[in-house]
Design an enzyme around this catalytic site. Structure first.
Site, mmCIF file in Angstrom:
data_model
loop_
_atom_site.group_PDB
_atom_site.id
_atom_site.type_symbol
_atom_site.label_atom_id
_atom_site.label_comp_id
_atom_site.label_asym_id
_atom_site.label_seq_id
_atom_site.Cartn_x
_atom_site.Cartn_y
_atom_site.Cartn_z
ATOM 1 N N SER A 20 40.401 31.832 11.842
ATOM 2 C CA SER A 20 40.605 30.483 11.147
ATOM 3 C C SER A 20 41.760 30.139 11.348
ATOM 4 O O SER A 20 42.081 28.931 10.735
ATOM 5 C CB SER A 20 40.447 31.029 9.327
ATOM 6 N N LYS A 74 41.759 26.457 12.064
ATOM 7 C CA LYS A 74 41.857 25.386 11.156
ATOM 8 C C LYS A 74 42.962 24.491 11.336
ATOM 9 O O LYS A 74 43.175 23.287 10.543
ATOM 10 C CB LYS A 74 41.563 25.926 9.799
ATOM 11 N N SER A 105 40.318 29.130 2.961
ATOM 12 C CA SER A 105 39.850 29.220 4.262
ATOM 13 C C SER A 105 38.419 29.079 4.345
ATOM 14 O O SER A 105 37.422 29.441 5.221
ATOM 15 C CB SER A 105 40.342 30.404 4.978
#
Length: 358
Positions: free
Chosen positions: A108, A111, A166
């Site tokens: 993640s 991101k 997340s």
């Protein structure tokens, strides 16, 4: 002489001095001081005047730990991660690194690139009612914030879902608003290249384990540094707790999963921590982009896949690297630099809104 050394070995002193430095601003909505230093220009000197020495070449593509310590430099901490980088967020100087360009699954932390790409296209005050198809294709076991069909959200709420929880569900909705899953991945790829992040290959914008999807500690440091220049990014990534919309007029609390920021689950909060983003998948292990400010100095640290110490090791190894970086500032010469991102334009949509999401 440039000194690189293998894991757990401390390098000897380098005799090379760096004399030219391009500085750039870090903007972070009340978290970072906005400061800008132009590149040092050479003055008109006579024919016999000595010229400044050129900066030594980068060693960031070399394997092993890279550092150029001076006589009084602190010892590099014992780090088990497959790859890491410590960089000055203002200048972009890399103070130390280990396998900086090794291509690994980012989880993640990808991101950060998603936010850099999509934040400029979707104002936080925009209202959006989620449709069923926007939540299709979310990978099994994904982290979720609880986005639900039929509820109207502000875009700012969805971004808090991305940064704090997340939430892959929030990423899917924002990607749909941005032109679709495939289009957003292509935009992210283009954004990475425009930032000089050449190790990154984007397939799944939420960072979900996908064959061929990789990044590097260097690229993630570039994304973290660029994000701190965006006031919205900086605000979201530094938010520890928030309320998230539920059914009807109800709300519920969410907490940032970055434990260095919150001090949760037995991890002591790091003083001056700004953010940025943590991640975990089966293939990536634990990954983290962290930024902290002490006095006038801000550091960006990336840690990818610690090999010892369990699930909390990524935080403790980042803590050790931040401590080392603040202690080493002015006592090491850079081993390379993150590209200056001041002139990089915001990435915009490249496909019509409404393209199919994954």
């Amino acid at each position: 002489m440039t000194i690189g050394f293998s894991f757990r070995t401390v390098a000897s002193r380098s005799a090379v001095a760096r004399a030219a430095l391009t500085c750039s601003a870090v903007c972070a909505a009340g978290l970072l001081a906005a400061a800008q230093s132009p590149a040092v220009a050479l003055t008109d000197a006579g024919p016999g005047a000595p010229r400044p020495a050129a900066p030594p070449p980068s060693t960031l593509y070399q394997q092993g730990t890279q550092v150029r310590p001076r006589a009084d430099a602190p010892e590099v901490p014992d780090i088990s991660a497959l790859s890491w980088v410590v960089a000055d967020a203002r200048t972009g100087d890399v103070l130390g690194a280990h396998n900086a360009h090794r291509r690994l699954p980012p989880a993640s932390t990808l991101k950060t690139l998603f936010a850099l790409t999509v934040l400029p296209t979707l104002p936080g005050t925009t209202l959006h009612t989620v449709r069923e198809r926007e939540l299709e294709g979310i990978g099994a076991g994904s982290s979720m914030v609880g986005v639900a069909e039929g509820i109207t959200y502000r875009v700012a709420d969805l971004w808090r879902g991305v940064f704090l929880n997340s939430g892959n569900d929030a990423v899917h909705v924002l990607a749909s608003m941005n032109g679709g899953w495939t289009s957003t991945a292509a935009q992210m790829q283009a954004k990475a290249r425009s930032l000089g992040a050449n190790d990154t290959h984007v397939i799944s914008p939420d960072g979900y384990d996908t064959p061929g999807q990789v990044s590097s500690a260097y690229d993630l440091a570039v994304f973290g540094r660029a994000g701190l220049r965006n006031p919205d990014f900086a605000r979201y990534c530094s938010t520890a707790e928030a309320m998230f919309p539920g059914e009807g007029s109800s709300t519920y609390g969410i907490q940032n999963t970055n434990r260095l920021l919150t001090g949760a689950n037995g991890v002591e909060r790091y003083p001056g921590l700004i953010g940025v983003k943590n991640g975990y998948t089966t293939n990536a292990g634990n990954t983290l982009v962290a930024a902290a400010k002490h006095g006038t100095r801000t550091l960006v640290v990336t840690v990818m896949n610690p090999q010892a110490g369990g699930g909390l090791a990524v935080y403790e190894e980042a803590r050790s690297l931040l401590d080392w970086g603040f202690a080493a500032a002015g006592r090491v010469d850079p081993v390379g630099t993150l590209l200056d991102t001041r002139a990089v334009p915001a990435a915009g949509p490249s496909a019509p809104a409404g393209s199919a999401a994954r």
